[in-house]
Design a protein around this motif. Sequence first.
Motif, mmCIF file in Angstrom:
data_model
loop_
_atom_site.group_PDB
_atom_site.id
_atom_site.type_symbol
_atom_site.label_atom_id
_atom_site.label_comp_id
_atom_site.label_asym_id
_atom_site.label_seq_id
_atom_site.Cartn_x
_atom_site.Cartn_y
_atom_site.Cartn_z
ATOM 1 N N GLU A 94 -15.607 13.400 7.943
ATOM 2 C CA GLU A 94 -15.899 14.068 6.694
ATOM 3 C C GLU A 94 -16.193 15.709 7.106
ATOM 4 O O GLU A 94 -16.225 16.652 6.105
ATOM 5 C CB GLU A 94 -16.948 13.613 5.847
ATOM 6 C CG GLU A 94 -18.300 13.724 6.603
ATOM 7 C CD GLU A 94 -18.772 12.227 7.104
ATOM 8 O OE1 GLU A 94 -19.915 11.737 6.947
ATOM 9 O OE2 GLU A 94 -17.693 11.479 7.567
ATOM 10 N N ASP A 117 -8.371 9.813 4.322
ATOM 11 C CA ASP A 117 -9.709 9.482 4.557
ATOM 12 C C ASP A 117 -10.708 10.603 3.999
ATOM 13 O O ASP A 117 -9.957 11.619 3.362
ATOM 14 C CB ASP A 117 -10.107 9.441 5.950
ATOM 15 C CG ASP A 117 -11.256 8.353 6.453
ATOM 16 O OD1 ASP A 117 -12.011 8.138 5.428
ATOM 17 O OD2 ASP A 117 -10.999 7.704 7.256
ATOM 18 N N LYS A 118 -11.924 10.469 3.943
ATOM 19 C CA LYS A 118 -12.567 11.526 3.531
ATOM 20 C C LYS A 118 -12.831 12.638 4.608
ATOM 21 O O LYS A 118 -13.519 12.522 5.692
ATOM 22 C CB LYS A 118 -14.166 10.825 3.160
ATOM 23 C CG LYS A 118 -15.084 11.968 2.919
ATOM 24 C CD LYS A 118 -14.868 12.488 1.460
ATOM 25 C CE LYS A 118 -15.929 13.393 1.062
ATOM 26 N NZ LYS A 118 -15.743 14.278 -0.113
ATOM 27 N N TYR A 119 -12.003 13.589 4.374
ATOM 28 C CA TYR A 119 -12.217 14.782 5.253
ATOM 29 C C TYR A 119 -13.035 15.922 4.643
ATOM 30 O O TYR A 119 -13.251 15.967 3.791
ATOM 31 C CB TYR A 119 -10.819 15.152 5.596
ATOM 32 C CG TYR A 119 -9.758 14.103 6.438
ATOM 33 C CD1 TYR A 119 -10.137 13.904 7.848
ATOM 34 C CD2 TYR A 119 -8.637 13.588 5.880
ATOM 35 C CE1 TYR A 119 -9.341 12.958 8.283
ATOM 36 C CE2 TYR A 119 -7.929 12.762 6.425
ATOM 37 C CZ TYR A 119 -8.198 12.176 7.741
ATOM 38 O OH TYR A 119 -7.369 11.475 8.486
ATOM 39 N N ASN A 142 -7.383 6.610 1.337
ATOM 40 C CA ASN A 142 -7.749 7.330 0.085
ATOM 41 C C ASN A 142 -8.773 8.401 0.450
ATOM 42 O O ASN A 142 -9.426 8.615 1.500
ATOM 43 C CB ASN A 142 -8.695 6.305 -0.612
ATOM 44 C CG ASN A 142 -9.052 6.978 -2.106
ATOM 45 O OD1 ASN A 142 -9.639 7.936 -2.188
ATOM 46 N ND2 ASN A 142 -8.525 6.321 -3.111
ATOM 47 N N PHE A 143 -8.369 9.609 -0.098
ATOM 48 C CA PHE A 143 -8.989 10.800 0.327
ATOM 49 C C PHE A 143 -10.361 11.166 -0.048
ATOM 50 O O PHE A 143 -11.366 12.024 0.272
ATOM 51 C CB PHE A 143 -8.314 12.153 -0.109
ATOM 52 C CG PHE A 143 -6.913 12.429 0.750
ATOM 53 C CD1 PHE A 143 -7.074 12.916 2.000
ATOM 54 C CD2 PHE A 143 -5.461 12.015 0.042
ATOM 55 C CE1 PHE A 143 -5.815 13.083 2.696
ATOM 56 C CE2 PHE A 143 -4.414 12.270 0.908
ATOM 57 C CZ PHE A 143 -4.423 12.907 2.142
ATOM 58 N N GLN A 144 -10.733 10.502 -1.213
ATOM 59 C CA GLN A 144 -12.225 10.137 -1.528
ATOM 60 C C GLN A 144 -12.878 11.724 -1.914
ATOM 61 O O GLN A 144 -13.866 11.876 -1.597
ATOM 62 C CB GLN A 144 -13.124 9.499 -0.534
ATOM 63 C CG GLN A 144 -12.737 8.121 -0.079
ATOM 64 C CD GLN A 144 -13.613 7.722 1.151
ATOM 65 O OE1 GLN A 144 -14.651 7.628 1.077
ATOM 66 N NE2 GLN A 144 -12.756 7.267 2.205
ATOM 67 N N GLY A 145 -11.976 12.325 -2.662
ATOM 68 C CA GLY A 145 -12.200 13.661 -3.460
ATOM 69 C C GLY A 145 -12.219 14.712 -2.001
ATOM 70 O O GLY A 145 -12.802 16.002 -2.482
ATOM 71 N N THR A 146 -11.283 14.796 -1.098
ATOM 72 C CA THR A 146 -11.301 15.588 0.002
ATOM 73 C C THR A 146 -10.618 16.899 -0.927
ATOM 74 O O THR A 146 -9.499 16.542 -1.559
ATOM 75 C CB THR A 146 -10.392 15.146 0.919
ATOM 76 O OG1 THR A 146 -10.956 14.053 1.952
ATOM 77 C CG2 THR A 146 -10.073 16.362 2.175
ATOM 78 N N GLY A 175 -6.392 10.149 -4.098
ATOM 79 C CA GLY A 175 -7.831 10.678 -4.172
ATOM 80 C C GLY A 175 -8.349 12.062 -3.890
ATOM 81 O O GLY A 175 -9.576 12.327 -3.823
ATOM 82 N N GLU A 177 -8.727 16.206 -4.260
ATOM 83 C CA GLU A 177 -9.021 17.264 -5.125
ATOM 84 C C GLU A 177 -8.057 18.041 -4.752
ATOM 85 O O GLU A 177 -8.075 18.945 -4.148
ATOM 86 C CB GLU A 177 -10.477 17.555 -5.031
ATOM 87 C CG GLU A 177 -11.655 16.741 -5.687
ATOM 88 C CD GLU A 177 -11.543 16.616 -7.019
ATOM 89 O OE1 GLU A 177 -10.794 17.612 -7.846
ATOM 90 O OE2 GLU A 177 -11.852 15.445 -7.602
#
Length: 204
Positions: A94, A117-119, A142-146, A175, A177
Amino acid sequence: MEKQIYTAGKPLPGAEKALIMIHGRGASARDILSLAAHLQVQDYALLAPQANGNTWYPQSFIAPVAQNEPWLTESLQLVQETVKKAIDAGIKKENIYFLGFSQGACLTLEYITRNADKYGGAVAFTGGLIGDKIYSEDYKGNFQGTPIYIGSSDPDFHVPVSRVQESATILKSMGAEITATIYPGMGHTITQEEINQANQLVFK
């Protein structure tokens, strides 16, 4: 051939954030590293892989994928090795960021979308996902809001606006942003406005 990864900025041991910078066709790792002076990345370790012969793959990024093999696979592998170098130094995913210009922007987007991934964030100055069409089956995770920023020109000789928009749609569905800004008549370059956007949206 020996694979080279150039480093600058904060030394990897002890750095909390890393920015992986991917140069364009005909350019070099040292060229893209010089861009860091304009970004809010003073406390980042900077890593820039160098393409063999200064090109990541021989054909247009919208050519049939087979025409860019095995170079594309080898280039994605080098990006993976660069990421691993940061992770091995203790940097969390992250806190890993990506940036590329032109051919490097395309490679950046292709790598992160195949490995979503969450980067920390990603910046693509003029680029889109690679292939004669979008191969959504290649994209996982899933980017989880990256936060991801794409800036491009209308028109751009190398990168069709339609591909930028298709890429943004895929990234959002996974996912991210995503902010994709199309600048009329900007040309194939990086502008101060794009740098400002990258600093505000990603390197904040």
